[in-house]
Design a protein around this motif. Structure first.
Motif, PDB file in Angstrom:
ATOM      1  N   ASP A 233       0.858  -1.176   0.000  1.00  0.00           N
ATOM      2  CA  ASP A 233       0.000   0.000   0.000  1.00  0.00           C
ATOM      3  C   ASP A 233       0.896   1.228   0.000  1.00  0.00           C
ATOM      4  O   ASP A 233       2.009   1.187   0.538  1.00  0.00           O
ATOM      5  CB  ASP A 233      -0.914   0.019   1.233  1.00  0.00           C
ATOM      6  N   TYR A 234       0.405   2.326  -0.591  1.00  0.00           N
ATOM      7  CA  TYR A 234       1.201   3.554  -0.578  1.00  0.00           C
ATOM      8  C   TYR A 234       1.176   4.213   0.799  1.00  0.00           C
ATOM      9  O   TYR A 234       1.996   5.086   1.089  1.00  0.00           O
ATOM     10  CB  TYR A 234       0.733   4.524  -1.656  1.00  0.00           C
TER      11      TYR A 234
ATOM     12  N   GLN B 146       1.656   4.182   4.910  1.00  0.00           N
ATOM     13  CA  GLN B 146       2.487   3.494   5.879  1.00  0.00           C
ATOM     14  C   GLN B 146       1.611   2.713   6.846  1.00  0.00           C
ATOM     15  O   GLN B 146       0.543   3.156   7.250  1.00  0.00           O
ATOM     16  CB  GLN B 146       3.342   4.501   6.655  1.00  0.00           C
TER      17      GLN B 146
ATOM     18  N   GLN C 120       5.677  -0.479   1.403  1.00  0.00           N
ATOM     19  CA  GLN C 120       5.051   0.828   1.232  1.00  0.00           C
ATOM     20  C   GLN C 120       5.346   1.303  -0.184  1.00  0.00           C
ATOM     21  O   GLN C 120       6.429   1.795  -0.497  1.00  0.00           O
ATOM     22  CB  GLN C 120       5.574   1.839   2.255  1.00  0.00           C
ATOM     23  N   LYS C 121       4.340   1.128  -1.043  1.00  0.00           N
ATOM     24  CA  LYS C 121       4.525   1.388  -2.470  1.00  0.00           C
ATOM     25  C   LYS C 121       3.160   1.493  -3.122  1.00  0.00           C
ATOM     26  O   LYS C 121       2.219   0.785  -2.761  1.00  0.00           O
ATOM     27  CB  LYS C 121       5.323   0.225  -3.098  1.00  0.00           C
ATOM     28  N   ASP C 122       3.027   2.359  -4.104  1.00  0.00           N
ATOM     29  CA  ASP C 122       1.808   2.468  -4.896  1.00  0.00           C
ATOM     30  C   ASP C 122       1.796   1.337  -5.916  1.00  0.00           C
ATOM     31  O   ASP C 122       2.684   1.251  -6.768  1.00  0.00           O
ATOM     32  CB  ASP C 122       1.767   3.833  -5.592  1.00  0.00           C
TER      33      ASP C 122
ATOM     34  N   GLU D  77       2.374   1.863  -9.704  1.00  0.00           N
ATOM     35  CA  GLU D  77       3.678   2.215 -10.261  1.00  0.00           C
ATOM     36  C   GLU D  77       4.273   1.006 -10.974  1.00  0.00           C
ATOM     37  O   GLU D  77       4.053  -0.144 -10.577  1.00  0.00           O
ATOM     38  CB  GLU D  77       4.615   2.716  -9.160  1.00  0.00           C
TER      39      GLU D  77
ATOM     40  N   ALA E  92       6.132  -1.844  -9.070  1.00  0.00           N
ATOM     41  CA  ALA E  92       5.483  -2.463  -7.918  1.00  0.00           C
ATOM     42  C   ALA E  92       5.248  -3.970  -8.089  1.00  0.00           C
ATOM     43  O   ALA E  92       5.535  -4.745  -7.164  1.00  0.00           O
ATOM     44  CB  ALA E  92       4.169  -1.753  -7.605  1.00  0.00           C
TER      45      ALA E  92
END
Length: 242
Positions: A107-108, A110, A121-123, A126, A129
């Protein structure tokens, strides 16, 4: 006079017991209604009592209770994991531990650590990902890919539906790339009738596809869940069944 506030047998009615929130200065009416709904939501109370991250945990639990998505030792990917309720349920169901993690969430936003879950922690939208998730799986195929992803709503239902279908499509193509044969995919969608192409695609890759609205999903919500089971394998496709 006091007796008039009591129902039969001297007990207060459910309506009388409902918590009501007054609109405070600077608080919108919509925010007040949301707060009142949260305070009176039994699933919110259960989540708090059971130490779950959110009431959404009960949605995936109810889906699993009926459709048996999780098995001991299964590997699970949770897309749009925050605040972590779905990952909590999956980790407990498959027996994931910190020493041998079987659940990967992304998930973007935290998130605080969850026992037995690898959190990224990442969109997810993108480009890099999906590969990060593949790497986090350590070369293993996933048995379940689940997505509770949703864009912030605009208030325009057709637009919101199209936006969430875009996320579901991304999640579905990722699932087809990483699932092991026999695996399952579950994702949130909004009722809107424009996901026919997506359903057709899933039917080619899964033995069964259907929509589910678990009891924990609010009845006044347009959300429902798309479930696909019995992954055939990326290269072994045929006609699916409803």
């Amino acid at each position: 006079m006091a007796d008039k506030a009591l129902g039969r047998g001297g007990r207060k009615s459910e309506k009388d017991l409902k918590i009501r929130v007054k609109t405070a200065k600077g608080r919108k009416v919509s925010s007040t209604k949301w707060l009142e709904r949260q305070l009176n939501d039994p699933y919110v109370a259960r989540a708090r009592a059971q130490g779950m991250r959110s009431r959404a945990a009960f949605k995936i639990k109810e889906i699993d209770d009926k459709h048996k998505l999780f098995k001991k030792g299964a590997r699970v990917v949770d897309l749009g994991a925050a605040p972590g309720g779905w990952s909590q349920v999956a980790a407990a169901a498959v027996g994931s531990t910190d020493a041998h993690p079987l659940v990967v969430g992304i998930d973007y936003l935290q998130m605080d650590p969850i026992p037995g879950v690898v959190l990224l922690q990442k969109d997810f939208t993108e480009d890099d990902a999906p590969q990060m998730l593949v790497d986090a799986l350590g070369g293993h195929k996933a048995d379940v890919v689940m997505s509770d992803m949703a864009w912030p709503t605009t208030g325009h239902r057709p637009t919101d539906h199209l936006r969430i279908v875009q996320l579901v499509e991304l999640a579905a193509y990722f699932a087809i790339d990483v699932l092991a044969p026999g695996g399952a995919f579950v994702a949130k969608v909004f009722q809107g009738g424009t996901e026919h192409e997506l359903l057709h695609h899933l039917k080619r890759h899964f033995r069964s596809t259907f929509h589910v609205k678990p009891p924990a999903s609010r009845q006044d919500s347009a959300e429902t869940y798309l479930v696909a089971k019995g992954f055939k394998g990326k290269d072994d496709v045929g006609d699916g069944e409803e």
